[in-house]
Design a protein around this motif. Structure first.
Motif, PDB file in Angstrom:
ATOM      1  N   ASP A  17       0.797  -1.308   0.006  1.00 58.88           N
ATOM      2  CA  ASP A  17      -0.222  -0.042  -0.008  1.00 58.88           C
ATOM      3  C   ASP A  17       0.909   1.109   0.029  1.00 58.88           C
ATOM      4  O   ASP A  17       0.778   2.089   0.896  1.00 58.88           O
ATOM      5  N   ASP A  22      -5.711   7.789  -0.226  1.00 61.06           N
ATOM      6  CA  ASP A  22      -6.340   6.808   0.125  1.00 61.06           C
ATOM      7  C   ASP A  22      -5.964   5.776   0.684  1.00 61.06           C
ATOM      8  O   ASP A  22      -6.121   4.740   0.443  1.00 61.06           O
ATOM      9  N   ASN A  23      -5.099   5.965   1.748  1.00 61.70           N
ATOM     10  CA  ASN A  23      -4.384   5.127   2.678  1.00 61.70           C
ATOM     11  C   ASN A  23      -5.128   5.246   4.146  1.00 61.70           C
ATOM     12  O   ASN A  23      -4.813   5.891   5.131  1.00 61.70           O
ATOM     13  N   PRO A  24      -6.200   4.209   4.247  1.00 59.33           N
ATOM     14  CA  PRO A  24      -6.884   4.338   5.825  1.00 59.33           C
ATOM     15  C   PRO A  24      -6.113   4.393   6.885  1.00 59.33           C
ATOM     16  O   PRO A  24      -6.456   5.049   7.769  1.00 59.33           O
ATOM     17  N   ASN A 104      -2.765  -1.685   6.941  1.00 57.36           N
ATOM     18  CA  ASN A 104      -3.836  -1.900   6.106  1.00 57.36           C
ATOM     19  C   ASN A 104      -3.913  -3.789   5.903  1.00 57.36           C
ATOM     20  O   ASN A 104      -2.821  -4.070   5.699  1.00 57.36           O
ATOM     21  N   SER A 134      -8.488  -1.756   2.555  1.00 55.85           N
ATOM     22  CA  SER A 134      -7.911  -0.788   1.575  1.00 55.85           C
ATOM     23  C   SER A 134      -7.592  -1.536   0.122  1.00 55.85           C
ATOM     24  O   SER A 134      -7.467  -0.572  -0.896  1.00 55.85           O
ATOM     25  N   SER A 255      -5.125   2.999  -4.979  1.00 54.37           N
ATOM     26  CA  SER A 255      -6.320   2.279  -4.629  1.00 54.37           C
ATOM     27  C   SER A 255      -7.265   2.158  -5.537  1.00 54.37           C
ATOM     28  O   SER A 255      -7.487   2.829  -6.473  1.00 54.37           O
ATOM     29  N   ARG A 257     -10.354   2.215  -5.345  1.00 56.75           N
ATOM     30  CA  ARG A 257     -11.175   3.231  -4.838  1.00 56.75           C
ATOM     31  C   ARG A 257     -10.874   4.674  -5.694  1.00 56.75           C
ATOM     32  O   ARG A 257     -11.781   5.289  -6.303  1.00 56.75           O
TER      33      ARG A 257
END
Length: 499
Positions: A17, A22-24, A104, A134, A255, A257
């Motif tokens: 990741d 968009d890296n939770p 993640n 993710s 990502s 998303r």
């Protein structure tokens, strides 16, 4: 708002990741208000089947370098450590006083079980583990068929996904990464991720820009130049019609998303709706591969259809070696294998052609081809690679029937009609064009002489007769069916699988 123990550092463990957008896990760590320790651990003793191949490690070197620069520009530091993952994370928590570790979650059953064991080890030391999803568009645990069982076929799976709420919005990249005190880190160069002597990856950099910026640039270029024609051109290796985002996805530099919403936004602004939906459905195949691993376990070691446990694979080391080197005498196959060796990537249509030829015409086990791809692809993704090879072999979920045997000559004539792809990667055959280039052994001697081609000398004669290889494949398939029918366990499995 900062948590009550905001003075303790928060450790962000990067894995596949390698991005800030968009890296939770990273976002949650920043929101905690704590100083951050960002870390990546190279574990050489990890389960061998999960370790990246040589081409992927070339990509990893450049991706880590790019991530390190991005983190440094925002005030942080990327700490590199090599060793056992659990031991290094525990050691880092001790060195930095981190009370929480953010990561993640993995998308592989082996990684998932390892995460659970790691969280327990950290809890024993008073460190809280916080895992986030993710890696997929849709939660693989949530979609089941009408009987409450996992889907085995892509189309109903994807329809169920499209009926579900749309993936949530992608998170922005943090403006700042408040770093904790500088922590000892390995030197990336000392890891020797890139080949040295010989440097067989020297041509990779001409085709690729590893890193998050490279991923975002590639997506933007794809939307501007290729998306509109994607449904038609995606199968043409002689055209630049694919996204080439696969290695960026494999290392999590972008990502799913982010891609989803960018493509949908592009369509709403007047971009190609048809192209966008087709492309997103291909992204859905990646989700499906992860979904299968989540519900059925890894597809790397066992046939999804257990009838194939009885398949009579042939020992064909000479054929396998010729296939790896792009010296089979079948032009479209050789072009694909040489593209793979030169660039670390192969067009998806040609991946299917080369895989089918190895499995069916040469009788080589799909695992041998899968292993070579995992070692030589910069986009090697364990779930996708295994699901794809089993799909071609006929043993996988929603697989093409085994008796669907690609004729590489017909495939070449259809998808590389002028022979441009073959000419690029098999220059020995540039004297032939059109259909002739895809089957040089069928051409008259005077035509070959005029083209400067001597089969067996300037270019190999075919390692197998295509008709004979097809017949042997079909005979092997019948043998498998007969063996399976004689085994009560296999018959029970066949019934359970609905075959």
């Amino acid at each position: 708002m900062a948590s009550s123990s905001a003075t303790a550092a928060a450790l962000v463990w990067f894995r596949r990741d390698l991005r800030l957008h968009d890296n939770p896990a990273l976002w949650a760590a920043v929101r905690s208000g704590r100083p951050l320790v960002c870390a990546f651990i190279d574990d050489p003793d990890a389960v061998a089947q999960l370790a990246p191949g040589r081409a992927s490690r070339w990509w990893l070197h450049h991706s880590l370098a790019a991530l390190s620069r991005s983190i440094r520009q925002r005030g942080g530091q990327l700490v590199l450590r090599r060793g056992d993952t659990t031991s290094e994370l525990v050691r880092l928590c001790g060195e930095t006083g981190s009370s929480e570790v953010f990561w993640n979650r993995g998308d592989n059953p082996t990684r998932d079980s390892g995460d659970t064991a790691l969280a327990a080890r950290l809890a024993d030391r008073g460190v809280k583990a916080r895992g986030f999803a993710s890696g997929t568009l849709f939660n693989p645990a949530t979609h089941l068929n009408g009987s409450g069982k996992p889907y085995r076929v892509f189309t109903p799976f994807w329809k169920a996904c499209l009926r579900a709420p749309e993936p949530s919005a992608a998170l922005p990249a943090p403006d700042r990464l408040p770093g904790a005190a500088v922590t000892a880190s390995d030197n990336l160069e000392d890891w020797s991720l890139r080949p040295q002597a010989p440097d067989w990856a020297s041509g990779f950099s001409q085709d690729w820009e590893p890193g998050e910026d490279g991923a975002l640039n590639r997506l933007e270029a794809f939307l501007a130049n290729e998306l509109a024609d994607y449904p038609q051109s995606r199968d043409r290796p002689d055209e630049d019609g694919t996204s080439r985002l696969s290695p960026h996805l494999a290392w999590g530099e972008i990502s799913p998303r982010t891609i989803w919403h960018t493509v949908r936004d592009h369509a709403e602004r007047g971009g190609s709706f048809q192209g966008g939906e087709k492309f997103l459905s291909e992204l859905g195949w990646r989700d499906f591969a992860i979904y299968l691993a989540h519900h059925f376990g890894s597809l790397r070691d066992e046939n999804f259809n257990r009838q194939f446990d009885h398949f009579p694979w042939r020992s064909n080391p000479a054929g396998l070696d010729a296939w790896k080197r792009g010296q089979t005498g079948i032009p479209i196959v050789d072009a694909g294998m040489r593209q793979l060796w030169t660039t670390g990537w192969m067009h998806n249509r040609v991946r299917m052609i080369t895989a089918s030829f190895l499995i069916k015409h040469l009788g080589v086990h799909w695992r041998d081809g899968m292993a070579w791809f995992e070692d030589t692809l910069v986009d090697a993704d364990l779930n996708v690679n295994a699901a794809s090879w089993q799909w071609v072999a006929g043993s996988g979920a929603d697989a093409a029937p085994y008796f669907r045997i690609f004729n590489p000559v017909t495939q070449g004539e259809r998808f590389d009609p002028q022979g441009l792809y073959v000419h690029r990667w098999v220059p020995e055959l540039t004297g032939l064009s059109g259909k002739a280039v895809h089957a040089p052994w069928t051409r008259p001697a005077n035509e070959l002489i005029a083209a400067g081609i001597s089969l067996g000398q300037t270019y190999p004669a075919p390692v197998t007769d295509l008709k004979t290889g097809r017949e042997q494949a079909l005979d092997a398939y019948q043998t498998m069916k007969a063996r399976a029918a004689e085994t009560p366990e296999a018959a029970s499995l066949e019934t359970a699988l609905g075959n």
